[in-house]
Every structure is written in structure tokens, then in C-alpha cells.
Scaffold this active site. Structure first.
Site, short mmCIF file in Angstrom:
data_model
loop_
_atom_site.label_atom_id
_atom_site.label_comp_id
_atom_site.label_asym_id
_atom_site.label_seq_id
_atom_site.Cartn_x
_atom_site.Cartn_y
_atom_site.Cartn_z
N GLU A 135 33.75 32.63 47.51
CA GLU A 135 35.00 32.36 46.80
C GLU A 135 35.85 33.63 46.74
O GLU A 135 35.33 34.73 46.59
CB GLU A 135 34.68 31.88 45.38
N GLU B 204 43.63 34.63 39.75
CA GLU B 204 43.65 33.86 38.50
C GLU B 204 44.57 34.53 37.49
O GLU B 204 44.47 35.74 37.25
CB GLU B 204 42.24 33.77 37.92
#
Length: 566
Positions: free
Chosen positions: A457, A461
Site C-alpha cells: 500500500e 491521507e
């Protein structure tokens, strides 16, 4: 060193292969094989006899200096005889062509690539010429751009009546950040210019709008071919000229001239060596690649007066463009808010296009996502993708391990993507306890070739508790702990901004609005992944996100997503 000779039959052609020759080999070629002072039929016959085994091979028969003597050398020699004073007799002193570049126009092999000849117009002042396709053609093993007489005396316009003809090659497509290079022999004559450059302007209409005048120049002025002039225009503003001493005469041999165009910076190169760079408000608009040869009028102070000598010829062996390693498009003003419309994958939500994406629906991820994914929470409306945090639509939705309290929105691709540049235009949610995201992800739920993928990943964010910062992170085979908090210098909830990352073997580099903000190297993700965005409230992570207060609905907005393969 003795020559090792093999005779091979290949597609009916007789070829002779010679071992690598020792000693220095001059760049370029000498078509006068027999040393009689002229390149003519006798030289071609000499090489032909040698290829047929009727006479011995000699070092100067290797016309392209590739270590072998074969039919290509005979073809090159014939071109030199048929087209005297062409590139066949011009030394080649530059760097070698990058045959693996993003765009290649190999004129030496008769390949025009993406280029075509300008024909049937004049640019006006100070170009004292009309462009004709007859003045721009591939001859033998090179492109010729010629200055010559005016072929049609009636060609003119109300504002400008040029006296001569010129040659120009330009691409069909637009190109942006990356490295541009050509192999060129310039014209030596007062009053003329031989050039290599990128250009766009109001004549280019993209998405219904006229482009600004953006240009990056390499120009060799015929009055002094021991120098090169560098320059650029940004939105019509020039005045950045820099004259560089070359240390050689650009009219006597082929040399390579190039520039690396990146956000906020241009760096120029000659024969592979950096000679100058400029930073600041440089061009941002994707442009066409061009070369032209032209005489000037009304610019005698700059070029000296043109004396009417003709024909004059600038020669080019090849042009290459290598897309920037970052593949990100910086602050370009083409398309929608800087979106790279030519990317490998583009989802233009502003045009109602979902691209490869679909809405997650009917499950929860478990901790710490305090939401169930519903497609009604992820949809395109009024030119944006909307990912919404709201009430839980079905009270029974949950699983034995986790009973979420809210609903969230998520978009994900159908396909997997690997190394390259990923970017989105996003406006985040401001609210304690929530996250707005853009990331790549794969894990055990993805089964490829019968095997579960590892958890890999790469994250961008924005935490609703402080939307003046962005958190970057990655997971490799389930191992995270690489968080980095970056001050944005703006509030991500107030306007759309661009967030991207360049994923390469062993390295990830993150960008905000086209500017590099952080990079990490080491054991980074390696597994092709899906591209995703989601908006969600957290539970059991109050220390990280602060407690979620239940405000709803909350919406994160996205204008587009692009992925450019590298």
C-alpha cells in the site's frame, strides 16, 4: 588484430561480419574509400566487391562505425555519393540517440516519427520566409531544412510579404515535462537561424481554449556558429536569452543539443554536458516539438543582415523525447485543473467519466473503519466525484467481528497498476475523527494466479482533525510504520489541490501541486495494486484521528485521477 570474417546469407542478402577493429575510429564516415579525392561509383564498387568476397575488407569500409561491415554500409555509402555534402560526409560528434525514448524520430533511418512538414503559411515578423514542405524533407540519412527562393510569388498575407522560403518540421502531438534532444548541423550565414524548440500558442486550441504562448528555445545564429542562444517564453513573456560559447563550430559537424524541462526549471545540454539552467516561472503548457531554418528581416541587430545566399541547409539526424521520470505534469494549464489527459489511465470525473473506477458496495473493512461501504455514498455529480460519510443505511449491515455505525464512500479500480506516477485533484473533509484519502492497495483479498497478494500500500491521507497537513505512508508485505506528516501551507478542505506520488523500484516520491515534498527509499511496495480513494470515520484510533463526533453528511470531492505508466 586480425579481422575475423564470416559470410552469412540473410533474406537473400550477402553480409560480411567483421570483428571489432582496434585503434581510434573517427566519428562520421569517409565515402572516399580508394583515396582518389572523390566519392563516386568506384568507391561503391570497391565496397560491393569486398562484400562479395572479391577483394579484402578494410577498416574505412565500416561506414557507420558499428564494428561490422555489411549491406547497411553500402547503402550509407551510396547515399553519400548520391547526396554529396550530406550527413554521410559530416562528422557525428554528439551523444548517441536514445532508441528507447518515449518518442523517437530517427531521420537517419528514414523515419519521421510524430513529425510533419509545415506547408503553406508564414509566421510573420521576423521570419522572412514562407514555409513549404518542399523545404523540409528526409534526404538519404537525415532531415534537411532549407532556406531557398520563394517558390510561389503570390504567397503573402496583408501584414507580411516574405521574400524567401524556409523549412520547418513539427510534431502532431503535444509533449510536456521530460528530456528533449536532437542531433543537428547548423547553417553558417549572416541573418539566418537553425533551431530546435518546443512551442505552443493561441493557434493551438485545447478543450475549447487558446493555449498561452509557451516556448523553450535552442537557436544557433548563422552569424556566429561557435555559440548557441538559449531562451524561453512563459505566457508570451521572453527576455531570458543566454548566449553560450560552444567550443566548436556548429556548422562543421553534427552535435547533440537538448534540454530537460521540469516544473519550475529548465536545464540545457550540448553533447550530453550541462551548459546552463534557469529556474522560476518557466513554461508549463504541453507543447509541440519543432525545428526550423529561416532568414530574418527587421532583426539585423540580432542576426546581422541576411545577404540572400541560397540554398542553405540545416541537417538533423534524429529527435528524441523522454518523458520525465516523475511523469507528473506540474502546473500545466492544459485540460482540467492540470489533469494529464494523455496519461495511461485517466478518470475525468469533471467530465462525468469514471474511467476504470467503480464504487465499493456491501461490505466493511473492519477496524478501524467505522463505516459500511455503499455505492450511494460514492457517485459523480456536477463535475466531481463525491465520497460521503453519512448514516448507516441498513441497520443489519455488519459482520461477526465488527459492527460499524456509519456509512462511507469508496472508489476503486477494476485493474491493477504498477510503477508510474499517480495523481488526483481533491478537496478533503475537515472534521475530527475522519480521513480523506488517495492510495494504492492490494492484499490477501486479491487472488492473482491462484495466490493471495501480500499487503502492499502507498498512502496519501488527509486527517480531518488538521487539514493543513498531509500524512504519507506505505506498507510492504503488511509492514507499515513509515508515516511522515507534511505541512501543506494551505487548508486542504478549502480548495482543490493536486496530490501525487511516483512509485519506482526501491523508491517512492510524493508531490503536492507538482512540487516534491518527500521521498522514501528501501523495501517499498512491489506488487501491482488497485488505485483507491475513500472517506471514512475511525473508531478505536482516537489518538491518531481524535474522536469522531458523528457529524454527517461529510463529503470529500475529487475532480480527476490519473496514472501514467513508467
Amino acid at each position: 588484430m586480425k579481422k575475423r570474417v564470416r559470410i552469412m546469407a540473410a533474406s537473400g542478402a550477402l553480409l560480411m561480419s567483421v570483428g571489432i577493429l582496434t585503434g581510434a575510429v573517427l566519428a562520421g564516415m569517409n565515402a572516399d574509400l580508394n583515396g582518389d579525392g572523390a566519392a563516386n561509383r568506384s568507391d561503391a564498387a570497391m565496397l560491393s566487391d569486398a562484400l562479395l568476397g572479391k577483394s579484402s575488407l578494410t577498416k574505412n569500409m565500416d561506414q557507420d562505425n558499428d564494428g561490422t561491415i555489411n549491406a547497411k554500409d553500402l547503402s550509407r555509402l551510396k547515399n553519400a555519393i548520391l547526396f554529396p555534402q550530406t550527413s554521410s560526409s559530416i562528422p557525428d560528434l554528439g551523444t548517441k540517440m536514445n532508441a528507447n525514448a518515449t518518442m523517437v524520430a530517427n531521420f537517419s533511418a528514414g523515419q519521421a516519427g510524430d513529425f510533419f512538414a509545415s506547408d503553406g503559411w508564414t509566421n510573420g515578423k521576423p521570419f522572412d520566409c514562407w514555409w513549404y514542405k518542399e523545404n523540409a524533407e528526409i534526404v538519404g540519412d537525415h532531415l534537411e531544412l532549407r532556406i531557398d527562393q520563394k517558390w510561389n510569388s503570390g504567397d503573402s498575407n496583408p501584414d507580411w510579404n516574405p521574400s524567401y522560403s524556409g523549412g520547418e518540421f513539427r510534431t502532431n502531438e503535444f509533449y510536456s515535462y521530460g528530456y528533449y534532444e536532437t542531433s543537428m548541423q547548423a547553417i553558417k550565414c549572416d541573418g539566418v537561424v537553425s533551431s530546435f524548440f518546443t512551442y505552443t500558442g493561441p493557434s493551438d486550441v485545447v478543450n475549447g481554449k487558446q493555449n498561452p504562448w509557451d516556448e523553450i528555445d535552442i537557436e544557433i545564429l548563422g552569424k556566429d556558429t561557435t555559440k548557441v542562444q538559449l531562451n524561453y517564453y512563459r505566457n508570451g513573456q521572453g527576455g531570458h536569452e543566454k548566449m553560450i560559447d560552444l567550443g566548436f563550430d556548429a556548422s562543421e559537424a553534427y552535435h547533440t543539443y537538448g534540454f530537460n524541462w521540469e516544473p519550475g526549471k529548465i536545464t540545457w545540454y550540448v553533447d550530453g554536458k550541462e551548459i546552463w539552467s534557469m529556474s522560476g516561472d518557466v513554461p508549463v503548457t504541453p507543447s509541440k516539438i519543432m525545428m526550423n531554418a529561416w532568414p530574418g528581416k527587421t532583426v539585423d541587430e540580432w542576426l546581422k543582415p541576411y545577404n540572400g545566399n541560397k540554398p542553405l541547409t540545416a541537417r538533423y539526424q534524429w529527435v528524441t523525447y523522454q518523458k520525465s521520470n516523475s511523469n507528473q505534469q506540474g502546473n500545466q494549464q492544459q485540460g482540467n485543473s492540470g489533469m494529464n489527459a494523455n496519461a495511461t489511465m485517466a478518470a475525468n470525473f469533471s467530465a462525468g467519466q469514471a474511467g476504470d473506477f467503480f464504487a465499493s458496495d456491501g461490505w466493511t473493512n473492519g477496524k478501524p473503519f467505522d463505516c459500511y461501504w455503499y455505492k450511494r455514498n460514492a457517485y459523480i455529480q456536477d463535475g466531481t466525484l463525491r465520497l460521503i460519510i453519512d448514516q448507516k443505511w441498513n441497520a443489519n449491515d455488519g459482520n461477526p467481528d465488527w459492527m460499524p455505525s456509519y456509512s462511507g464512500g469508496e472508489f476503486r479500480t477494476n485493474n491493477f497498476y504498477h510503477y508510474g506516477y499517480y495523481e488526483t485533484s481533491m478537496k478533503a473533509i475537515k472534521n475530527d475523527g475522519v480521513v480523506s484519502s488517495f492510495f494504492t492497495y492490494t492484499g490477501p483479498s486479491d487472488v492473482v494466479n491462484g495466490q493471495q497478494n501480500p499487503w502492499d500500500e502507498i498512502d496519501i491521507e488527509i486527517l480531518g482533525k488538521d487539514t493543513t497537513k498531509v500524512q504519507l505512508n506505505y506498507y510492504r508485505n503488511g509492514q507499515g510504520g513509515h508515516e511522515k506528516m507534511i505541512d501543506l501551507g494551505f487548508d486542504a478542505s478549502q480548495a482543490f489541490h493536486r496530490y501525487g506520488f511516483d512509485w519506482q523500484p526501491g523508491k517512492i516520491t510524493w508531490y503536492i501541486d507538482g512540487k516534491e515534498v518527500w521521498s522514501m527509499t528501501g523495501d517499498v511496495p512491489v506488487t501491482p495494486s488497485k488505485i483507491m480513494m475513500n472517506a471514512w470515520p475511525g473508531k478505536t484510533v482516537d489518538e491518531w484521528l481524535k474522536p469522531y463526533n458523528g457529524n454527517k453528511p461529510l463529503t470529500a470531492y475529487y475532480e480527476w485521477v490519473t496514472y501514467n505508466k513508467q
